[in-house]
Motif scaffolding. Structure first.
Motif, PDB file in Angstrom:
ATOM      1  N   MET A 119      -3.180  15.217  71.662  1.00 30.81           N
ATOM      2  CA  MET A 119      -2.556  14.808  72.903  1.00 30.81           C
ATOM      3  C   MET A 119      -3.150  13.730  73.395  1.00 30.81           C
ATOM      4  N   SER A 120      -2.310  12.898  73.981  1.00 30.59           N
ATOM      5  CA  SER A 120      -2.863  11.717  74.692  1.00 30.59           C
ATOM      6  C   SER A 120      -2.647  11.563  76.130  1.00 30.59           C
ATOM      7  N   VAL A 121      -3.389  11.025  76.939  1.00 29.54           N
ATOM      8  CA  VAL A 121      -3.181  10.715  78.343  1.00 29.54           C
ATOM      9  C   VAL A 121      -2.737   9.403  78.515  1.00 29.54           C
ATOM     10  N   ASN A 122      -1.696   9.058  79.254  1.00 28.50           N
ATOM     11  CA  ASN A 122      -1.290   7.795  79.717  1.00 28.50           C
ATOM     12  C   ASN A 122      -1.211   7.490  81.164  1.00 28.50           C
ATOM     13  N   PHE A 123      -1.075   6.033  81.289  1.00 29.82           N
ATOM     14  CA  PHE A 123      -0.940   5.649  82.563  1.00 29.82           C
ATOM     15  C   PHE A 123      -0.289   4.107  82.345  1.00 29.82           C
ATOM     16  N   GLU A 124       0.297   3.658  83.576  1.00 33.06           N
ATOM     17  CA  GLU A 124       0.746   2.457  83.547  1.00 33.06           C
ATOM     18  C   GLU A 124       0.724   1.726  84.665  1.00 33.06           C
ATOM     19  N   VAL A 125       0.182   0.259  84.685  1.00 31.38           N
ATOM     20  CA  VAL A 125      -0.075  -0.500  85.738  1.00 31.38           C
ATOM     21  C   VAL A 125       0.830  -1.765  85.618  1.00 31.38           C
ATOM     22  N   LYS A 126       1.668  -2.085  86.622  1.00 32.60           N
ATOM     23  CA  LYS A 126       2.508  -3.273  86.525  1.00 32.60           C
ATOM     24  C   LYS A 126       2.027  -4.378  87.658  1.00 32.60           C
ATOM     25  N   ARG A 127       2.038  -5.648  87.421  1.00 36.46           N
ATOM     26  CA  ARG A 127       1.926  -6.375  88.388  1.00 36.46           C
ATOM     27  C   ARG A 127       2.838  -7.710  88.126  1.00 36.46           C
ATOM     28  N   THR A 128       3.380  -8.521  89.146  1.00 35.15           N
ATOM     29  CA  THR A 128       4.003  -9.758  88.975  1.00 35.15           C
ATOM     30  C   THR A 128       3.113 -10.994  89.488  1.00 35.15           C
ATOM     31  N   ILE A 129       2.850 -11.944  88.512  1.00 27.42           N
ATOM     32  CA  ILE A 129       2.115 -12.941  88.724  1.00 27.42           C
ATOM     33  C   ILE A 129       2.910 -14.113  88.873  1.00 27.42           C
ATOM     34  N   LYS A 130       2.578 -15.005  90.064  1.00 23.96           N
ATOM     35  CA  LYS A 130       3.578 -16.203  90.009  1.00 23.96           C
ATOM     36  C   LYS A 130       2.612 -17.175  89.381  1.00 23.96           C
ATOM     37  N   ALA A 131       3.001 -17.164  87.771  1.00 27.46           N
ATOM     38  CA  ALA A 131       2.755 -17.883  86.949  1.00 27.46           C
ATOM     39  C   ALA A 131       3.537 -17.984  85.628  1.00 27.46           C
ATOM     40  N   SER A 132       3.601 -18.907  84.855  1.00 29.22           N
ATOM     41  CA  SER A 132       4.523 -18.844  83.575  1.00 29.22           C
ATOM     42  C   SER A 132       3.784 -18.055  82.674  1.00 29.22           C
ATOM     43  N   GLN A 133       4.520 -17.557  81.664  1.00 27.79           N
ATOM     44  CA  GLN A 133       3.870 -16.612  80.732  1.00 27.79           C
ATOM     45  C   GLN A 133       2.755 -17.091  80.079  1.00 27.79           C
ATOM     46  N   GLN A 134       2.757 -18.331  79.562  1.00 28.68           N
ATOM     47  CA  GLN A 134       1.603 -18.893  78.563  1.00 28.68           C
ATOM     48  C   GLN A 134       0.298 -18.792  79.471  1.00 28.68           C
ATOM     49  N   PRO A 135       0.193 -19.318  80.555  1.00 31.54           N
ATOM     50  CA  PRO A 135      -1.183 -19.111  81.211  1.00 31.54           C
ATOM     51  C   PRO A 135      -1.561 -17.734  81.475  1.00 31.54           C
ATOM     52  N   VAL A 136      -0.698 -16.781  81.632  1.00 33.63           N
ATOM     53  CA  VAL A 136      -1.121 -15.319  81.816  1.00 33.63           C
ATOM     54  C   VAL A 136      -1.541 -14.891  80.760  1.00 33.63           C
ATOM     55  N   TYR A 137      -0.877 -15.124  79.564  1.00 40.79           N
ATOM     56  CA  TYR A 137      -1.105 -14.701  78.248  1.00 40.79           C
ATOM     57  C   TYR A 137      -2.465 -15.169  77.832  1.00 40.79           C
ATOM     58  N   SER A 138      -2.661 -16.646  78.006  1.00 39.44           N
ATOM     59  CA  SER A 138      -3.912 -17.291  77.604  1.00 39.44           C
ATOM     60  C   SER A 138      -5.261 -16.618  78.178  1.00 39.44           C
ATOM     61  N   SER A 139      -5.199 -16.246  79.580  1.00 38.05           N
ATOM     62  CA  SER A 139      -6.166 -15.873  80.192  1.00 38.05           C
ATOM     63  C   SER A 139      -6.451 -14.378  79.907  1.00 38.05           C
ATOM     64  N   LEU A 140      -5.351 -13.522  79.556  1.00 40.79           N
ATOM     65  CA  LEU A 140      -5.759 -12.471  79.040  1.00 40.79           C
ATOM     66  C   LEU A 140      -6.418 -12.426  77.611  1.00 40.79           C
ATOM     67  N   PHE A 141      -6.158 -13.391  76.992  1.00 41.86           N
ATOM     68  CA  PHE A 141      -6.497 -13.281  75.583  1.00 41.86           C
ATOM     69  C   PHE A 141      -7.936 -14.276  75.312  1.00 41.86           C
ATOM     70  N   ALA A 145      -8.804   1.203  87.942  1.00 44.96           N
ATOM     71  CA  ALA A 145      -9.681   0.133  87.270  1.00 44.96           C
ATOM     72  C   ALA A 145      -8.961  -0.939  86.680  1.00 44.96           C
ATOM     73  N   CYS A 146      -7.963  -0.629  86.051  1.00 42.79           N
ATOM     74  CA  CYS A 146      -7.090  -1.481  85.283  1.00 42.79           C
ATOM     75  C   CYS A 146      -6.280  -1.980  86.295  1.00 42.79           C
ATOM     76  N   ALA A 147      -5.763  -1.619  87.372  1.00 39.36           N
ATOM     77  CA  ALA A 147      -5.113  -2.182  88.704  1.00 39.36           C
ATOM     78  C   ALA A 147      -5.866  -3.333  89.322  1.00 39.36           C
ATOM     79  N   LYS A 148      -7.167  -3.099  89.227  1.00 39.61           N
ATOM     80  CA  LYS A 148      -7.998  -4.121  90.038  1.00 39.61           C
ATOM     81  C   LYS A 148      -8.207  -5.199  88.868  1.00 39.61           C
ATOM     82  N   ASP A 149      -8.505  -5.068  87.649  1.00 45.36           N
ATOM     83  CA  ASP A 149      -8.618  -6.031  86.779  1.00 45.36           C
ATOM     84  C   ASP A 149      -7.232  -7.062  86.957  1.00 45.36           C
ATOM     85  N   LEU A 150      -5.842  -6.264  86.802  1.00 46.54           N
ATOM     86  CA  LEU A 150      -4.713  -7.057  87.084  1.00 46.54           C
ATOM     87  C   LEU A 150      -4.562  -7.811  88.204  1.00 46.54           C
ATOM     88  N   ASP A 151      -4.899  -7.017  89.404  1.00 47.45           N
ATOM     89  CA  ASP A 151      -5.359  -7.975  90.794  1.00 47.45           C
ATOM     90  C   ASP A 151      -6.009  -9.178  90.935  1.00 47.45           C
TER      91      ASP A 151
END
Length: 163
Positions: free
Chosen positions: A1-23, A136-142
């Motif tokens: 059995m797994s434990v799940n959670f979800e965090v969403k944020r909308t960032i005022k930047a196009s997808q490429q820089p968001v992806y690049s920063s995560l990666f 903690a994940c929400a703080k990272d996305l913030d």
């Protein structure tokens, strides 16, 4: 059995820089909460199969975890696996799935976290701690949002002095 959670944020930047920063493991120091260091375990560009040790300061102590890229889908999806048995946690498997959806100059980032492999008391503890993981994940996305929307900013600088 797994434990799940979800965090969403909308960032005022196009997808490429968001992806690049995560990666971009080298750029993580610019926004990641409690960042101490990242040690690559291979020399190739980051791709499926890439592995690293990520060390952060948490609760006043350094914690190191073993990460691996398990899936990439263009700039739409990144799936990371943290093998808790090889790190400070000592138990479990943590899967972090980042999904990016762009709408013009905004990108919605959804992080789905999944904690697997906990048994007995650690399973109960995992259920109790899911709120802490989610926060903690929400703080990272913030922090990522602030970094991308404001460049090198006070949020990241201030957080580095709290650790």
């Amino acid at each position: 059995m797994s434990v799940n959670f979800e965090v969403k944020r909308t960032i005022k930047a196009s997808q490429q820089p968001v992806y690049s920063s995560l990666f971009d493991l080298d750029a993580a120091r610019n926004w990641m909460q409690g960042f101490v260091r990242i040690e690559r375990l291979d020399d190739a560009p980051v791709q499926v199969g890439s592995k690293w040790l990520e060390t952060r300061k948490m609760f006043g102590k350094e914690a190191t975890e073993h990460f691996e890229v398990v899936e990439l889908n263009g700039t739409d999806k990144i799936v990371l696996r943290c093998d808790g048995t090889k790190g400070t946690t000592g138990k479990g498997e943590f899967v972090f799935t980042y999904t990016l959806v762009s709408s013009g100059e905004e990108t919605e980032v959804t992080l789905n976290g999944e904690i697997n492999g906990l048994t007995g008391l650690t399973k109960l503890f995992g259920k109790l701690m899911v709120g802490t993981f989610s926060k903690a994940c929400a703080k990272d996305l913030d922090a990522l949002k602030s970094y991308l929307e404001n460049g090198k900013n006070e949020y990241t600088l201030n957080q580095s002095f709290k650790g």
